[in-house]
Design a protein around this motif. Structure first.
Motif, short mmCIF file in Angstrom:
data_model
loop_
_atom_site.label_atom_id
_atom_site.label_comp_id
_atom_site.label_asym_id
_atom_site.label_seq_id
_atom_site.Cartn_x
_atom_site.Cartn_y
_atom_site.Cartn_z
N TYR A 19 21.31 23.95 -29.92
CA TYR A 19 21.25 24.48 -28.58
C TYR A 19 22.48 24.08 -27.70
O TYR A 19 23.60 24.99 -27.26
N ASP A 20 22.00 22.71 -27.69
CA ASP A 20 23.26 22.26 -26.69
C ASP A 20 23.67 22.06 -27.39
O ASP A 20 25.46 21.74 -26.20
N LYS A 21 24.67 22.16 -28.67
CA LYS A 21 25.57 21.36 -28.48
C LYS A 21 26.79 22.85 -28.94
O LYS A 21 27.27 22.87 -29.96
N GLY A 22 26.14 23.70 -29.15
CA GLY A 22 26.95 25.19 -28.73
C GLY A 22 27.64 25.52 -30.05
O GLY A 22 28.14 26.60 -30.98
N LYS A 23 25.93 25.67 -30.70
CA LYS A 23 26.19 25.80 -32.00
C LYS A 23 25.86 27.10 -33.22
O LYS A 23 25.82 27.19 -33.52
N GLN A 24 25.55 28.42 -31.64
CA GLN A 24 24.32 29.71 -31.93
C GLN A 24 25.60 30.45 -33.40
O GLN A 24 24.84 30.95 -33.36
N GLN A 25 26.09 30.07 -33.24
CA GLN A 25 27.53 30.68 -34.12
C GLN A 25 27.57 30.00 -35.44
O GLN A 25 28.40 30.51 -36.33
N ASP A 26 27.06 29.01 -35.75
CA ASP A 26 27.56 28.08 -36.75
C ASP A 26 26.45 28.60 -38.07
O ASP A 26 25.80 29.14 -37.98
N PRO A 27 27.27 28.55 -39.10
CA PRO A 27 26.01 29.54 -41.10
C PRO A 27 25.42 29.21 -40.58
O PRO A 27 24.36 30.15 -40.95
N ALA A 28 24.73 27.49 -40.23
CA ALA A 28 23.54 27.10 -40.73
C ALA A 28 23.09 27.77 -39.24
O ALA A 28 21.85 27.99 -39.94
N TRP A 29 23.25 28.26 -38.60
CA TRP A 29 22.61 27.52 -37.41
C TRP A 29 22.35 30.05 -36.90
O TRP A 29 21.50 30.04 -36.36
N LYS A 30 23.62 30.05 -37.29
CA LYS A 30 23.17 31.74 -36.53
C LYS A 30 21.96 32.54 -37.13
O LYS A 30 21.73 33.44 -36.42
N PRO A 31 21.57 32.68 -38.07
CA PRO A 31 20.37 33.31 -38.42
C PRO A 31 19.19 33.10 -37.57
O PRO A 31 18.06 33.81 -37.21
N LEU A 32 19.30 31.95 -37.40
CA LEU A 32 17.41 31.71 -36.19
C LEU A 32 18.43 32.02 -34.51
O LEU A 32 17.22 32.56 -34.23
N PHE A 33 19.04 31.78 -34.08
CA PHE A 33 19.60 31.58 -32.81
C PHE A 33 19.60 33.70 -32.93
O PHE A 33 19.25 33.90 -31.55
N ASP A 34 20.23 33.81 -33.76
CA ASP A 34 20.69 36.06 -33.91
C ASP A 34 18.94 35.93 -33.51
O ASP A 34 18.49 37.44 -32.89
N ALA A 78 18.27 11.48 -26.27
CA ALA A 78 19.27 12.31 -26.86
C ALA A 78 19.83 12.25 -25.74
O ALA A 78 20.77 12.73 -25.32
N GLY A 79 19.71 12.12 -24.69
CA GLY A 79 19.69 11.99 -23.19
C GLY A 79 19.44 13.12 -22.01
O GLY A 79 18.52 13.89 -23.16
N LEU A 80 19.36 13.29 -21.22
CA LEU A 80 19.04 14.87 -20.74
C LEU A 80 19.66 15.95 -20.78
O LEU A 80 21.03 15.18 -20.47
N ARG A 81 19.11 16.66 -21.23
CA ARG A 81 19.74 17.87 -21.40
C ARG A 81 19.38 18.75 -19.86
O ARG A 81 19.86 18.62 -19.40
N ASP A 82 21.05 19.38 -20.44
CA ASP A 82 21.96 20.12 -19.36
C ASP A 82 21.38 21.49 -18.46
O ASP A 82 20.65 22.22 -19.20
N LEU A 83 19.67 21.46 -18.86
CA LEU A 83 18.90 22.03 -17.72
C LEU A 83 18.58 22.14 -16.72
O LEU A 83 17.99 20.93 -16.38
N PRO A 84 17.90 23.00 -16.36
CA PRO A 84 17.42 23.35 -14.65
C PRO A 84 15.16 22.82 -14.85
O PRO A 84 15.36 22.38 -16.27
N THR A 85 15.26 22.18 -13.70
CA THR A 85 13.46 22.12 -13.78
C THR A 85 12.82 22.67 -14.51
O THR A 85 13.28 24.03 -13.93
#
Length: 293
Positions: free
Chosen positions: A20-35, A86-93
């Protein structure tokens, strides 16, 4: 009074957050999950859910084996999203409603659940991985979270029936809270998966489908199972399914499944399922009939 309007079962695989953080929502391997999460997020938005009660497990991020509680509830105005290497995520508390959290904690203790209370502890992927797939987060989350951690790591674990009863006690706690809040209960964890040992990569799709059917129609049968049954059928880490039983225990006996997405692309069966609470659905139907009349 506060009321439970539905529940969500969801995987909490850490790589979901990474993708999600890497913007892979449309990646073929991940799209079925995110959709698969889009209808759930839409439902939450339409229903204007105020609170998510999250049953999850801490992966030795804030709780450790030298003192690992069976059940723990977070009480605080906010919780940081944990840096798990992997470092802090770009998410609010993550925001909390202290009055509600304290009420639930007191109610559960009075219901004879010996809860550990934690404050100022970061929340790891057990809760934070699926959260941005359920709720928008820019500029901030639309509601508050009640984090309830369940021990599924260090034996002895709570029994499936004990988790079921915890969910039932949670419902009593929420329905005794005087503020008008719309609450959704979330149970997290993978279905069939094992990430270590001789059965690394083990999955059982047939059992996953049976579990989801029983969760909807005959959850009491699942409460009679032993931990060894879950491990044998779904792999060692699938014992996380007892957190789904806590979620289901918080619902009325009858639920209506609105959505289900099952995706087996890696070693973990990644699933999201949405149920509407039967009591809420009945009330809504009655109101509709009254208006029509």
């Amino acid at each position: 009074m506060a009321k439970i309007i539905g529940c969500i079962g969801t995987s909490h695989v850490p790589t979901i957050g990474v993708a999600y953080d890497k913007g892979k929502q449309q990646d073929p391997a991940w799209k079925p999950l995110f959709d698969g999460y889009l209808p759930v997020a839409k439902w939450l938005e339409e229903q204007k859910a105020d609170v998510l009660v999250m049953f999850y497990n801490d992966h030795c991020t804030s709780l450790f084996f030298d003192l690992y509680p069976t059940f723990a509830i977070g009480v605080g105005k906010e919780f940081q999203v944990a840096d798990e290497g992997a470092g802090l995520r770009d998410l609010p508390t993550i925001k909390g409603n202290v009055d509600l959290q304290a009420h639930i904690a007191e109610s559960l203790v009075n219901d004879e659940f010996d809860m550990t209370i934690f404050q100022d502890k970061p929340i790891d992927h057990g809760c934070a991985s699926p959260l941005p797939l359920l709720w928008p987060h820019k500029p901030d989350w639309p509601g508050t979270v009640v984090p309830i951690a369940i021990n599924v790591l260090q034996f002895p674990l709570p029994t499936p029936r004990r988790c079921w009863r915890l969910g039932q006690a949670l419902r009593r706690a929420i329905e005794s809270y005087p503020q008008d809040l719309r609450v959704v209960v979330v149970g997290t964890g993978g279905l069939s998966h094992q990430v270590h040992g001789e059965r690394t990569g083990f999955n059982n799709e047939e059992w996953d489908m049976k579990f989801l059917d029983l969760l909807e129609h005959d959850p009491e049968q699942l409460t009679r199972m032993k931990h060894a049954d879950f491990v044998r059928l779904g792999g060692a880490e699938s014992v996380e399914q007892i957190m789904w039983l806590a979620m289901r225990g918080a619902m009325s006996p009858t639920v209506r499944k609105l959505h289900q997405n099952y995706y087996l692309a890696t070693t973990t069966a990644m699933t999201v399922v949405l149920f509407e609470d039967g009591a809420t659905a009945t009330t809504s139907s009655q109101k509709t009939d009254e208006v029509a009349a």
